[in-house]
Design a protein around this motif. Structure first.
Motif, PDB file in Angstrom:
ATOM      1  N   MET A   9     -50.999 -77.391 -31.259  1.00  0.00           N
ATOM      2  CA  MET A   9     -49.910 -78.038 -31.955  1.00  0.00           C
ATOM      3  C   MET A   9     -48.808 -78.457 -30.989  1.00  0.00           C
ATOM      4  N   CYS A  10     -48.426 -77.621 -30.075  1.00  0.00           N
ATOM      5  CA  CYS A  10     -47.315 -77.929 -29.186  1.00  0.00           C
ATOM      6  C   CYS A  10     -47.633 -79.057 -28.210  1.00  0.00           C
ATOM      7  N   GLU A  11     -48.916 -79.346 -27.996  1.00  0.00           N
ATOM      8  CA  GLU A  11     -49.282 -80.418 -27.072  1.00  0.00           C
ATOM      9  C   GLU A  11     -48.661 -81.744 -27.482  1.00  0.00           C
ATOM     10  N   LEU A  12     -48.561 -81.974 -28.774  1.00  0.00           N
ATOM     11  CA  LEU A  12     -47.944 -83.199 -29.266  1.00  0.00           C
ATOM     12  C   LEU A  12     -46.538 -83.368 -28.698  1.00  0.00           C
ATOM     13  N   TYR A  13     -45.834 -82.279 -28.574  1.00  0.00           N
ATOM     14  CA  TYR A  13     -44.449 -82.319 -28.097  1.00  0.00           C
ATOM     15  C   TYR A  13     -44.335 -82.204 -26.587  1.00  0.00           C
ATOM     16  N   VAL A  14     -45.073 -81.281 -26.000  1.00  0.00           N
ATOM     17  CA  VAL A  14     -44.918 -81.040 -24.566  1.00  0.00           C
ATOM     18  C   VAL A  14     -45.507 -82.145 -23.703  1.00  0.00           C
ATOM     19  N   LYS A  15     -46.403 -82.938 -24.268  1.00  0.00           N
ATOM     20  CA  LYS A  15     -46.984 -84.036 -23.509  1.00  0.00           C
ATOM     21  C   LYS A  15     -46.185 -85.331 -23.619  1.00  0.00           C
ATOM     22  N   ALA A  16     -45.011 -85.264 -24.248  1.00  0.00           N
ATOM     23  CA  ALA A  16     -44.163 -86.455 -24.357  1.00  0.00           C
ATOM     24  C   ALA A  16     -43.740 -86.901 -22.961  1.00  0.00           C
ATOM     25  N   ASP A  17     -43.681 -88.187 -22.775  1.00  0.00           N
ATOM     26  CA  ASP A  17     -43.234 -88.759 -21.507  1.00  0.00           C
ATOM     27  C   ASP A  17     -41.797 -88.299 -21.236  1.00  0.00           C
ATOM     28  N   PRO A  18     -41.535 -87.655 -20.106  1.00  0.00           N
ATOM     29  CA  PRO A  18     -40.189 -87.160 -19.811  1.00  0.00           C
ATOM     30  C   PRO A  18     -39.106 -88.241 -19.861  1.00  0.00           C
ATOM     31  N   ILE A  19     -39.463 -89.483 -19.645  1.00  0.00           N
ATOM     32  CA  ILE A  19     -38.470 -90.554 -19.701  1.00  0.00           C
ATOM     33  C   ILE A  19     -37.883 -90.663 -21.111  1.00  0.00           C
ATOM     34  N   LEU A  20     -38.651 -90.274 -22.124  1.00  0.00           N
ATOM     35  CA  LEU A  20     -38.173 -90.361 -23.503  1.00  0.00           C
ATOM     36  C   LEU A  20     -37.019 -89.405 -23.786  1.00  0.00           C
ATOM     37  N   TYR A  21     -37.022 -88.239 -23.160  1.00  0.00           N
ATOM     38  CA  TYR A  21     -35.948 -87.294 -23.421  1.00  0.00           C
ATOM     39  C   TYR A  21     -34.903 -87.249 -22.299  1.00  0.00           C
ATOM     40  N   GLU A  22     -35.026 -88.166 -21.375  1.00  0.00           N
ATOM     41  CA  GLU A  22     -33.977 -88.331 -20.363  1.00  0.00           C
ATOM     42  C   GLU A  22     -32.775 -89.010 -21.026  1.00  0.00           C
ATOM     43  N   SER A  23     -31.592 -88.512 -20.736  1.00  0.00           N
ATOM     44  CA  SER A  23     -30.373 -89.076 -21.328  1.00  0.00           C
ATOM     45  C   SER A  23     -29.904 -90.290 -20.552  1.00  0.00           C
ATOM     46  N   ARG A  24     -29.292 -91.199 -21.289  1.00  0.00           N
ATOM     47  CA  ARG A  24     -28.719 -92.403 -20.677  1.00  0.00           C
ATOM     48  C   ARG A  24     -27.394 -92.689 -21.367  1.00  0.00           C
ATOM     49  N   SER A  25     -26.404 -93.030 -20.582  1.00  0.00           N
ATOM     50  CA  SER A  25     -25.092 -93.379 -21.117  1.00  0.00           C
ATOM     51  C   SER A  25     -24.957 -94.886 -21.203  1.00  0.00           C
ATOM     52  N   ARG A  26     -24.264 -95.329 -22.234  1.00  0.00           N
ATOM     53  CA  ARG A  26     -23.944 -96.743 -22.393  1.00  0.00           C
ATOM     54  C   ARG A  26     -22.487 -96.871 -22.772  1.00  0.00           C
ATOM     55  N   SER A  27     -21.846 -97.840 -22.176  1.00  0.00           N
ATOM     56  CA  SER A  27     -20.478 -98.167 -22.563  1.00  0.00           C
ATOM     57  C   SER A  27     -20.525 -99.277 -23.589  1.00  0.00           C
ATOM     58  N   LEU A  28     -19.746 -99.129 -24.642  1.00  0.00           N
ATOM     59  CA  LEU A  28     -19.662-100.157 -25.655  1.00  0.00           C
ATOM     60  C   LEU A  28     -18.283-100.138 -26.295  1.00  0.00           C
ATOM     61  N   ARG A  29     -17.996-101.190 -27.008  1.00  0.00           N
ATOM     62  CA  ARG A  29     -16.701-101.334 -27.667  1.00  0.00           C
ATOM     63  C   ARG A  29     -16.888-101.052 -29.152  1.00  0.00           C
ATOM     64  N   ILE A  30     -16.139-100.059 -29.635  1.00  0.00           N
ATOM     65  CA  ILE A  30     -16.145 -99.718 -31.053  1.00  0.00           C
ATOM     66  C   ILE A  30     -14.721 -99.851 -31.573  1.00  0.00           C
ATOM     67  N   CYS A  31     -14.548-100.720 -32.545  1.00  0.00           N
ATOM     68  CA  CYS A  31     -13.223-100.983 -33.122  1.00  0.00           C
ATOM     69  C   CYS A  31     -12.209-101.326 -32.032  1.00  0.00           C
ATOM     70  N   GLY A  32     -12.638-102.101 -31.053  1.00  0.00           N
ATOM     71  CA  GLY A  32     -11.742-102.555 -29.998  1.00  0.00           C
ATOM     72  C   GLY A  32     -11.514-101.562 -28.873  1.00  0.00           C
ATOM     73  N   VAL A  33     -12.118-100.390 -28.956  1.00  0.00           N
ATOM     74  CA  VAL A  33     -11.933 -99.359 -27.931  1.00  0.00           C
ATOM     75  C   VAL A  33     -13.235 -99.184 -27.155  1.00  0.00           C
ATOM     76  N   VAL A  34     -13.155 -99.254 -25.839  1.00  0.00           N
ATOM     77  CA  VAL A  34     -14.338 -99.034 -25.013  1.00  0.00           C
ATOM     78  C   VAL A  34     -14.608 -97.532 -24.959  1.00  0.00           C
ATOM     79  N   THR A  35     -15.845 -97.187 -25.249  1.00  0.00           N
ATOM     80  CA  THR A  35     -16.242 -95.785 -25.247  1.00  0.00           C
ATOM     81  C   THR A  35     -17.625 -95.667 -24.635  1.00  0.00           C
ATOM     82  N   THR A  36     -18.019 -94.474 -24.293  1.00  0.00           N
ATOM     83  CA  THR A  36     -19.336 -94.221 -23.718  1.00  0.00           C
ATOM     84  C   THR A  36     -20.098 -93.286 -24.640  1.00  0.00           C
ATOM     85  N   LEU A  37     -21.338 -93.649 -24.911  1.00  0.00           N
ATOM     86  CA  LEU A  37     -22.234 -92.802 -25.702  1.00  0.00           C
ATOM     87  C   LEU A  37     -23.390 -92.370 -24.819  1.00  0.00           C
ATOM     88  N   ARG A  38     -23.762 -91.111 -24.942  1.00  0.00           N
ATOM     89  CA  ARG A  38     -24.891 -90.583 -24.186  1.00  0.00           C
ATOM     90  C   ARG A  38     -25.948 -90.120 -25.182  1.00  0.00           C
TER      91      ARG A  38
END
Length: 100
Positions: free
Chosen positions: A1-30
């Motif tokens: 059962m756990c193989e479904l999860y542990v064999k996931a490509d590590p790039i999928l759970y790597e975090s990435r930050s993006r800067s975007l504008r929300i309601c006129g305010v620049v913010t970063t989401l990770r």
């Protein structure tokens, strides 16, 4: 059962930050790459960019709740709710966010 999860490509759970504008305010989401991919898919269904979708969701949750303690977590849960729908019945996320 756990193989479904542990064999996931590590790039999928790597975090990435993006800067975007929300309601006129620049913010970063990770978020993990997989969530960025899902948000991109939802945005395409809604006919908008990922940044436009995120801004719209922020405005809608603020209108509905008055606050959002952890917006990144809200986005992750929204992605999960979107994926929980049968694929042929997936509604645009803006509708999913408004459901109880």
């Amino acid at each position: 059962m756990c193989e479904l999860y542990v064999k996931a490509d590590p790039i999928l759970y790597e975090s990435r930050s993006r800067s975007l504008r929300i309601c006129g305010v620049v913010t970063t989401l990770r978020l993990e790459n997989q969530f960025w991919d899902i948000l991109s898919e939802i945005a395409a269904v809604d006919g908008m960019t990922t940044n436009q979708l995120i801004s719209k969701l922020y405005e809608e949750v603020m209108d509905y709740r008055g606050e959002v303690v952890n917006f990144a977590s809200f986005l992750r849960v929204s992605c999960c709710r979107y994926l929980a729908q049968p694929q042929d019945k997936r509604a645009p996320l803006s509708l999913v966010a408004n459901r109880s």
